[in-house]
Design a protein around this motif. Sequence first.
Motif, PDB file in Angstrom:
ATOM      1  N   UNK A 176      42.032  53.069  88.641  1.00  0.00           N
ATOM      2  CA  UNK A 176      40.870  52.997  89.532  1.00  0.00           C
ATOM      3  C   UNK A 176      39.660  53.651  88.865  1.00  0.00           C
ATOM      4  N   UNK A 177      39.880  54.770  88.157  1.00  0.00           N
ATOM      5  CA  UNK A 177      38.795  55.445  87.453  1.00  0.00           C
ATOM      6  C   UNK A 177      38.274  54.559  86.325  1.00  0.00           C
ATOM      7  N   UNK A 178      39.175  53.873  85.635  1.00  0.00           N
ATOM      8  CA  UNK A 178      38.762  52.966  84.560  1.00  0.00           C
ATOM      9  C   UNK A 178      37.886  51.839  85.102  1.00  0.00           C
ATOM     10  N   UNK A 179      38.290  51.274  86.227  1.00  0.00           N
ATOM     11  CA  UNK A 179      37.517  50.198  86.851  1.00  0.00           C
ATOM     12  C   UNK A 179      36.147  50.706  87.316  1.00  0.00           C
ATOM     13  N   UNK A 180      36.142  51.910  87.888  1.00  0.00           N
ATOM     14  CA  UNK A 180      34.892  52.504  88.359  1.00  0.00           C
ATOM     15  C   UNK A 180      33.947  52.750  87.189  1.00  0.00           C
ATOM     16  N   UNK A 181      34.497  53.219  86.080  1.00  0.00           N
ATOM     17  CA  UNK A 181      33.692  53.477  84.889  1.00  0.00           C
ATOM     18  C   UNK A 181      33.044  52.190  84.383  1.00  0.00           C
ATOM     19  N   UNK A 182      33.816  51.131  84.344  1.00  0.00           N
ATOM     20  CA  UNK A 182      33.278  49.833  83.908  1.00  0.00           C
ATOM     21  C   UNK A 182      32.177  49.345  84.845  1.00  0.00           C
ATOM     22  N   UNK A 183      32.375  49.586  86.121  1.00  0.00           N
ATOM     23  CA  UNK A 183      31.411  49.136  87.119  1.00  0.00           C
ATOM     24  C   UNK A 183      30.082  49.860  86.987  1.00  0.00           C
ATOM     25  N   UNK A 184      30.134  51.179  86.857  1.00  0.00           N
ATOM     26  CA  UNK A 184      28.883  51.938  86.781  1.00  0.00           C
ATOM     27  C   UNK A 184      28.181  51.739  85.437  1.00  0.00           C
TER      28      UNK A 184
ATOM     29  N   UNK B 259      38.651  62.621  80.594  1.00  0.00           N
ATOM     30  CA  UNK B 259      37.395  61.881  80.613  1.00  0.00           C
ATOM     31  C   UNK B 259      36.781  61.781  79.218  1.00  0.00           C
ATOM     32  N   UNK B 260      36.978  62.802  78.397  1.00  0.00           N
ATOM     33  CA  UNK B 260      36.432  62.780  77.034  1.00  0.00           C
ATOM     34  C   UNK B 260      37.035  61.641  76.221  1.00  0.00           C
ATOM     35  N   UNK B 261      38.257  61.249  76.569  1.00  0.00           N
ATOM     36  CA  UNK B 261      38.918  60.156  75.859  1.00  0.00           C
ATOM     37  C   UNK B 261      38.398  58.786  76.307  1.00  0.00           C
TER      38      UNK B 261
END
Length: 236
Positions: free
Chosen positions: A147-155, A178-180
């Motif tokens: 979910x965090x990966x998807x959110x990152x792509x979205x923003x 997150x650094x990764x």
Amino acid sequence: MFNKKKEQQLLENELPSLITLTRPSSVVAEQIRTVRTNIQFSMIDKDLKTLVVTSAGPGAGKSTISANLAVTFAMQGKKVLIVDADMRKPTIHKIFRLSNRDGLTTLLTERSTEIKNIAHKLDIEGLYVITSGVIPPNPSELLASNRMNHLLSEIEGIFDLIIFDMPPVIAVTDAQIMASKVDGTIFIINKDGADKEMVLKSKELLNKVNSNVLGAVFNRVDTKKDQYYSYYGEGE
């Protein structure tokens, strides 16, 4: 002129940590802009879209620096989002005087929630904030989730630059996670609060996840003792 001074005083009273906004001509604000420039020059071959700001230990001033960096990038004409990803001891909402009822945890746990309903649009042109939201029992798991990966792509598709304010590296694994995932990491070192061993350990932990450490900011330096500019801010 009187009205201008009065407005400036109101800003300083309401947002004392945002020195790049309240005192843009100060030495401190100029040093923050220098950090911004150095970040831009460090990513010559690739666009910098995502940035983690972390530290070795608490009290380094990482949240204050994150917030001021966000302001300086926005003043440059970029559409900037600062995300309080310190879901253990959030500070960004205090710096910007925002409600922390909903935030990153809301976006990660409620799939129907949209970014536009969570991100705070500030009076500063181009600057948006997502606070941490309610402190969850499992911050590391949330940050490591798909979910965090998807959110990152979205923003990334919405904003020119996203700055993640993270907990200290040694305390928990959140910053490593997150650094990764991001393009670059800035490491804040508190002159009086982090010994050499702690700093080296933090660097080792970031290297283990192949973090792209762009550089370090030596913070809270006393100009009376050292030939460096000082930065004194509130927050973490």
